[in-house]
Design a protein around this motif. Structure first.
Motif, PDB file in Angstrom:
ATOM      1  N   GLU A   2       0.826  -1.203   0.000  1.00 29.98           N
ATOM      2  CA  GLU A   2       0.000   0.000   0.000  1.00 29.98           C
ATOM      3  C   GLU A   2       0.862   1.256   0.000  1.00 29.98           C
ATOM      4  N   CYS A   3       2.030   1.174   0.646  1.00 26.14           N
ATOM      5  CA  CYS A   3       2.956   2.315   0.640  1.00 26.14           C
ATOM      6  C   CYS A   3       3.466   2.614  -0.765  1.00 26.14           C
TER       7      CYS A   3
ATOM      8  N   GLU B  65      10.161  -0.404   3.883  1.00 32.44           N
ATOM      9  CA  GLU B  65      10.647  -0.411   5.258  1.00 32.44           C
ATOM     10  C   GLU B  65      12.047   0.165   5.431  1.00 32.44           C
ATOM     11  N   HIS B  66      12.912   0.006   4.431  1.00 36.36           N
ATOM     12  CA  HIS B  66      14.295   0.433   4.569  1.00 36.36           C
ATOM     13  C   HIS B  66      14.457   1.882   4.134  1.00 36.36           C
ATOM     14  N   ASP B  67      15.371   2.545   4.782  1.00 40.32           N
ATOM     15  CA  ASP B  67      15.646   3.939   4.447  1.00 40.32           C
ATOM     16  C   ASP B  67      16.660   3.985   3.306  1.00 40.32           C
TER      17      ASP B  67
ATOM     18  N   PRO C 103      19.505   3.672  -4.846  1.00 38.54           N
ATOM     19  CA  PRO C 103      19.138   2.282  -4.528  1.00 38.54           C
ATOM     20  C   PRO C 103      17.639   2.038  -4.609  1.00 38.54           C
ATOM     21  N   TRP C 104      16.836   3.022  -4.195  1.00 38.81           N
ATOM     22  CA  TRP C 104      15.377   2.848  -4.257  1.00 38.81           C
ATOM     23  C   TRP C 104      14.935   2.649  -5.697  1.00 38.81           C
ATOM     24  N   ARG C 105      15.463   3.456  -6.611  1.00 38.76           N
ATOM     25  CA  ARG C 105      15.081   3.328  -8.016  1.00 38.76           C
ATOM     26  C   ARG C 105      15.526   1.990  -8.599  1.00 38.76           C
ATOM     27  N   ILE C 106      16.709   1.520  -8.191  1.00 38.48           N
ATOM     28  CA  ILE C 106      17.211   0.237  -8.683  1.00 38.48           C
ATOM     29  C   ILE C 106      16.272  -0.897  -8.265  1.00 38.48           C
ATOM     30  N   VAL C 107      15.934  -0.934  -6.976  1.00 40.09           N
ATOM     31  CA  VAL C 107      15.076  -2.009  -6.467  1.00 40.09           C
ATOM     32  C   VAL C 107      13.677  -1.897  -7.070  1.00 40.09           C
TER      33      VAL C 107
END
Length: 287
Positions: free
Chosen positions: A143-144, A263-265, A270-274
């Motif tokens: 949902e996030c 959950e991870h900061d 890295p966020w875009r990669i994942v």
């Protein structure tokens, strides 16, 4: 750092950079080596040090080396720990080597031994051992991410989450390293022996670390993964024709990425990669 170590540092090499920490290998003037691990979250340094110390003797009994913590500074920014350097270098240096399949078999065998280490007294996170609870948690994580997914992508994600109980109910739970990837495994020659990084240790399905190893290697070197995957499974004692193997691995990868994104900061890159890899995996599942 030289003052803390009491030795002059003559060389620094980055050995592993994860989403929650970074590890550098220091060459000291007296010929010794040390590893410095910088944690991006303050709570991680204490947990990492405790797990490394607690599991070290148990792992040694199975021939698995873990570094000894010599110093730490949980109050600094960023927090850091110093470990004795183990022999060998991270296996990710060997991904494009012809001998990588041999090392993959060794990693599979090491993972099989690690999963059987006693852990009942460690009070580890049990979320990934309870499929229905995991599905509920993952639904909240998803949902996030709703604003970043198309309706079709969100629908496919919901399909994956709804299938978790059927895929994982009544399966055993083992000790999971949580980030069992070539960058956290050390090899000396053609033999692996050391394992690093305990930020993500938990109890989980036996395929949890298998799925994340596959995620990491296939992301870094698709051709190397194709050559090494059968050897890794063989070393881990997993039958590639096991019913439900691929759907379970895909589901674990999807839920793990969703957990990381929610959950991870993670930093922006890295966020875009994942996130990009999540969308790609969802498209494979849909196909």
């Amino acid at each position: 750092m030289e003052v803390l170590l009491g030795r002059r540092i003559v060389g620094v090499a980055s050995t592993e950079s994860g989403f929650r920490s970074r590890t550098d290998l220091l060459a000291l003037a007296d010929g010794r080596r040390a590893m410095v691990r910088r944690h991006y979250r303050r709570a991680d340094v204490r947990r990492h040090e405790w797990l490394a110390t607690t599991l070290r003797a148990r792992a040694a009994a199975e021939g698995i080396e873990m570094p000894r913590v010599t110093r730490s500074s949980p109050e600094s920014d960023p927090t850091w720990s110093v470990f004795d350097a183990l022999p060998g270098m991270p296996v990710d240096d060997e991904l494009d080597s012809p001998r990588f399949p041999v090392l993959a078999w060794e990693m599979g065998a090491m993972l099989s031994d690690f999963a059987e280490l006693p852990c009942e007294d460690l009070n580890l996170d049990e979320t990934w051992t309870r499929p229905r609870f995991l599905a509920a948690r993952a639904d909240a994580w998803a949902e996030c991410l709703l604003p970043t997914l198309s309706p079709a992508q969100y629908s496919e994600l919901q399909t994956v989450l709804a299938g978790l109980p059927d895929l994982f109910e009544d399966r055993p739970a083992v000790l999971a390293h949580g980030d069992f990837v070539p960058g956290n495994i050390l090899a000396d020659g053609e033999k692996v022996g050391g394992v690093l990084d305990f930020d993500e240790v938990r109890r989980a399905d036996p395929l949890y670390d298998v799925a994340w190893w596959a995620w990491s290697v296939s992301f870094a070197q698709a051709e190397s993964f194709a050559a090494a995957w059968p050897a890794f499974l063989d070393g881990a004692g997993i039958d590639p024709s096991e019913p439900g193997l691929l759907p379970r691995i895909r589901a674990l990868q999807v839920v793990r990425m969703v957990e990381m994104l929610a959950e991870h900061d993670l930093g922006p890159d890295p966020w875009r990669i994942v996130h990009s890899r999540l969308l790609r995996t969802l498209s494979w599942v849909a196909a």
